[in-house]
Design a protein around this motif. Structure first.
Motif, short mmCIF file in Angstrom:
data_model
loop_
_atom_site.label_atom_id
_atom_site.label_comp_id
_atom_site.label_asym_id
_atom_site.label_seq_id
_atom_site.Cartn_x
_atom_site.Cartn_y
_atom_site.Cartn_z
N ALA A 1 23.76 45.33 32.42
CA ALA A 1 24.41 46.64 32.40
C ALA A 1 25.39 46.69 31.25
CB ALA A 1 25.13 46.91 33.72
N ARG A 2 25.22 47.70 30.41
CA ARG A 2 25.99 47.85 29.17
C ARG A 2 25.88 46.56 28.37
NH1 ARG A 2 30.74 48.47 26.30
NH2 ARG A 2 31.92 47.03 27.57
N SER A 3 26.95 45.82 28.18
CA SER A 3 26.89 44.62 27.34
C SER A 3 27.09 43.34 28.15
CB SER A 3 27.95 44.69 26.24
OG SER A 3 29.24 44.80 26.80
N LYS A 4 26.82 43.40 29.46
CA LYS A 4 27.01 42.21 30.29
C LYS A 4 25.76 41.91 31.11
CE LYS A 4 32.04 42.31 30.65
NZ LYS A 4 33.21 42.32 31.56
N LEU A 5 25.60 40.62 31.44
CA LEU A 5 24.53 40.19 32.32
C LEU A 5 25.18 39.60 33.57
CD1 LEU A 5 21.37 39.89 32.40
CD2 LEU A 5 21.77 37.48 31.87
N TYR A 6 24.92 40.23 34.71
CA TYR A 6 25.46 39.78 35.99
C TYR A 6 24.37 38.99 36.71
CZ TYR A 6 28.98 43.36 35.03
OH TYR A 6 29.96 44.12 34.44
N HIS B 1 27.28 34.10 37.94
CA HIS B 1 27.75 34.10 36.55
C HIS B 1 27.87 35.55 36.07
CE1 HIS B 1 26.84 29.77 36.11
NE2 HIS B 1 25.73 30.05 36.78
N VAL B 2 28.77 35.75 35.13
CA VAL B 2 28.84 37.00 34.38
C VAL B 2 28.88 36.62 32.91
CG1 VAL B 2 30.11 39.11 33.90
CG2 VAL B 2 30.07 38.20 36.23
N LEU B 3 27.84 36.99 32.18
CA LEU B 3 27.72 36.62 30.77
C LEU B 3 28.07 37.81 29.89
CD1 LEU B 3 24.33 34.67 30.99
CD2 LEU B 3 26.65 33.78 31.25
N ASP B 4 29.00 37.60 28.99
CA ASP B 4 29.44 38.65 28.07
C ASP B 4 28.55 38.61 26.83
OD1 ASP B 4 30.71 40.35 26.28
OD2 ASP B 4 32.70 39.87 27.08
N SER C 1 21.16 48.25 51.57
CA SER C 1 22.38 47.48 51.79
C SER C 1 22.99 47.10 50.45
CB SER C 1 22.08 46.21 52.59
OG SER C 1 21.50 46.52 53.84
N PRO C 2 24.16 47.64 50.11
CA PRO C 2 24.81 47.28 48.84
C PRO C 2 25.19 45.81 48.80
CG PRO C 2 25.77 49.27 49.78
CD PRO C 2 24.92 48.67 50.85
N ILE C 3 25.19 45.25 47.60
CA ILE C 3 25.58 43.86 47.38
C ILE C 3 26.93 43.85 46.66
CG2 ILE C 3 25.00 41.75 46.11
CD1 ILE C 3 22.05 42.46 46.51
N ALA C 4 27.83 43.01 47.13
CA ALA C 4 29.16 42.92 46.52
C ALA C 4 29.04 42.46 45.08
CB ALA C 4 30.04 41.96 47.32
N ALA C 5 29.78 43.12 44.20
CA ALA C 5 29.71 42.84 42.77
C ALA C 5 31.12 42.77 42.19
CB ALA C 5 28.89 43.91 42.06
N PRO C 6 31.26 42.24 40.96
CA PRO C 6 32.58 42.16 40.32
C PRO C 6 33.22 43.53 40.14
CG PRO C 6 31.00 40.75 39.19
CD PRO C 6 30.21 41.57 40.17
N ASP C 7 34.52 43.53 39.90
CA ASP C 7 35.27 44.78 39.80
C ASP C 7 34.78 45.68 38.67
OD1 ASP C 7 36.81 43.95 41.92
OD2 ASP C 7 38.42 43.13 40.68
N ASP C 8 34.33 45.08 37.57
CA ASP C 8 33.92 45.90 36.42
C ASP C 8 32.46 46.32 36.48
OD1 ASP C 8 32.75 43.44 36.01
OD2 ASP C 8 33.20 43.36 33.87
N PHE C 9 31.76 45.95 37.56
CA PHE C 9 30.32 46.20 37.66
C PHE C 9 30.02 47.70 37.66
CE2 PHE C 9 26.34 46.55 40.16
CZ PHE C 9 25.52 45.76 39.38
N ALA C 10 30.73 48.45 38.49
CA ALA C 10 30.47 49.90 38.58
C ALA C 10 30.74 50.59 37.25
CB ALA C 10 31.33 50.51 39.69
N GLU C 11 31.76 50.14 36.54
CA GLU C 11 32.07 50.74 35.24
C GLU C 11 30.97 50.44 34.22
OE1 GLU C 11 34.22 53.13 32.69
OE2 GLU C 11 34.49 52.78 34.84
N SER C 12 30.43 49.22 34.29
CA SER C 12 29.32 48.87 33.38
C SER C 12 28.10 49.74 33.66
CB SER C 12 28.96 47.39 33.54
OG SER C 12 30.00 46.56 33.07
#
Length: 387
Positions: free
Chosen positions: A15-20, A30-33, A324-335
């Protein structure tokens, strides 16, 4: 646009410039920038991005064993990660691409990455880097020199929207904006087995299970093709007024039915239908509204779990059909919010329809010739000595 893919061990969301990266327990591993990785490459390979909105993941794929994952980026760089080794980067540097990519896959021996692009070409790249003499050049499918090591496989005259290999690795399948599915031999892709024609609009999504090929796109129908003969096996009714964004197919072991899940452009509803392999017929269509948001992507895990990625969330569909939603990092929705479709409108627009005018001019010419013929016949009858 955001993408998701699933293996037996991981699910990835670009999503955008990250790989979750989510593990098999649906926890963030992992979260890869990717922007940071791109910035580590020399400026000549970065590409030009006037704004952060242009920095998008353009595709991703797991290798057949699930040990590698390739991610396509806006900077015409493909990063390969070792999934079972802490998601470190495979090789000292990413794969440089000649054009903006549209789809990626691995070959079955996992020695090559195959990438299609917006220029309508498919190229193959070796994963094991070799040393080349300074100034070495390579030729693409059009005979133009490139400064990156590539093996050109085939070319279309329009943008390739999806591409994959058959499960046995013997055929390369490509779908384009000109309503075509092409089946070529691999790696001797100059040998075209079949041009499969029948869609009335662009071919956006391809799925291959055994010797059956499923395609869909702008005309919102699913066509089933025989991989070996190239013949149409079945055609579904039109699924919706909206164009199909992706289809994903899953077949459980020993089952004679294939489940096909469908996501549409700018729509938050998934439609599913069964295809019976023996009777070659489609079953009834069922619909499941995930939410008001549009669906970015769908992915089946090897066990049949269906993951759904929308413009605001990520989750899975249970056996009962509940999301069923899966919990994601705080910046996930913004990405997800900042992810966009880089291809834009795919339906061809006829700027000027002159068919009616052409038919009218043709009718006038016919009448004129008939009138001239009648006049000549009249003169001949009145003045036979002139002939």
């Amino acid at each position: 646009m955001a993408h998701c893919r699933a293996s037996s061990d991981f699910v990835v969301v670009g999503a955008r410039s990250k790989l979750y990266v989510f593990n098999s327990s649906q926890e963030v591993a992992h979260v890869l920038d990717l922007e940071e990785l791109v910035n580590q490459v020399s400026p000549q390979a970065k590409g030009s991005c006037p704004s952060s909105a242009d920095k998008q993941v353009l595709g991703c794929a797991f290798s057949p064993s699930g040990s590698l994952c390739c991610v396509l980026t806006w900077a015409k760089l493909a990063f390969v990660f070792e999934c079972r080794n802490g998601w470190i980067q495979h090789g000292a540097s990413p794969i440089r691409l000649p054009k903006a990519p549209t789809a990626v896959t691995f070959d079955n021996d996992e020695k090559h990455v195959i990438v299609s692009d917006r220029a309508g070409n498919v190229n193959r790249f070796e994963l094991e880097k070799k040393e080349y003499a300074e100034g070495t050049k390579w030729q693409d499918i059009n005979g133009e020199e490139q400064d990156m090591p590539l093996d050109p496989l085939l070319g279309h005259i329009s943008i390739i929207l999806d591409m994959c290999l058959s499960p046995d690795g013997k055929f390369l399948l490509t779908g384009d904006r000109d309503e075509k599915l092409r089946i070529a031999r691999y790696p001797q892709s100059y040998s075209i087995s079949h041009f499969c024609l029948g869609h009335s609009s662009y071919v956006k999504s391809i799925q291959v299970l055994d010797n059956l090929v499923f395609t869909s796109g702008g005309d919102s129908t699913i066509r089933v093709w025989d991989l070996l003969s190239g013949e149409t096996v079945a055609v579904s009714d039109r699924l919706d007024e909206l164009a199909v964004r992706f289809i994903r197919a899953f077949r459980a072991p020993q089952e004679n039915t294939i489940t096909i899940s469908v996501a549409f452009e700018k729509c938050g509803t998934i439609k599913s239908l069964k295809y019976d392999v023996e009777s070659k017929t489609f079953g009834d269509i069922t619909s499941k509204k995930i939410q008001e948001d549009s669906i970015f992507d769908l992915a089946y895990a090897p066990d049949g779990t269906l993951f759904v990625l929308t413009t605001s969330t990520f989750g899975l569909v249970s056996d009962s059909g509940e999301f069923s939603p899966i919990a994601a990092p705080d910046d996930f929705a913004e990405s997800l919010k900042e992810s966009a479709d880089p291809l834009g409108k795919l339906e061809k627009v006829v700027a000027f329809n002159n068919m009616d005018e052409y038919l009218e001019r043709k009718e006038q010419r016919i009448r004129k010739r008939k009138h001239a013929g009648d006049e000549a016949a009249e003169v001949a009858s009145e003045c036979p000595d002139l002939l």
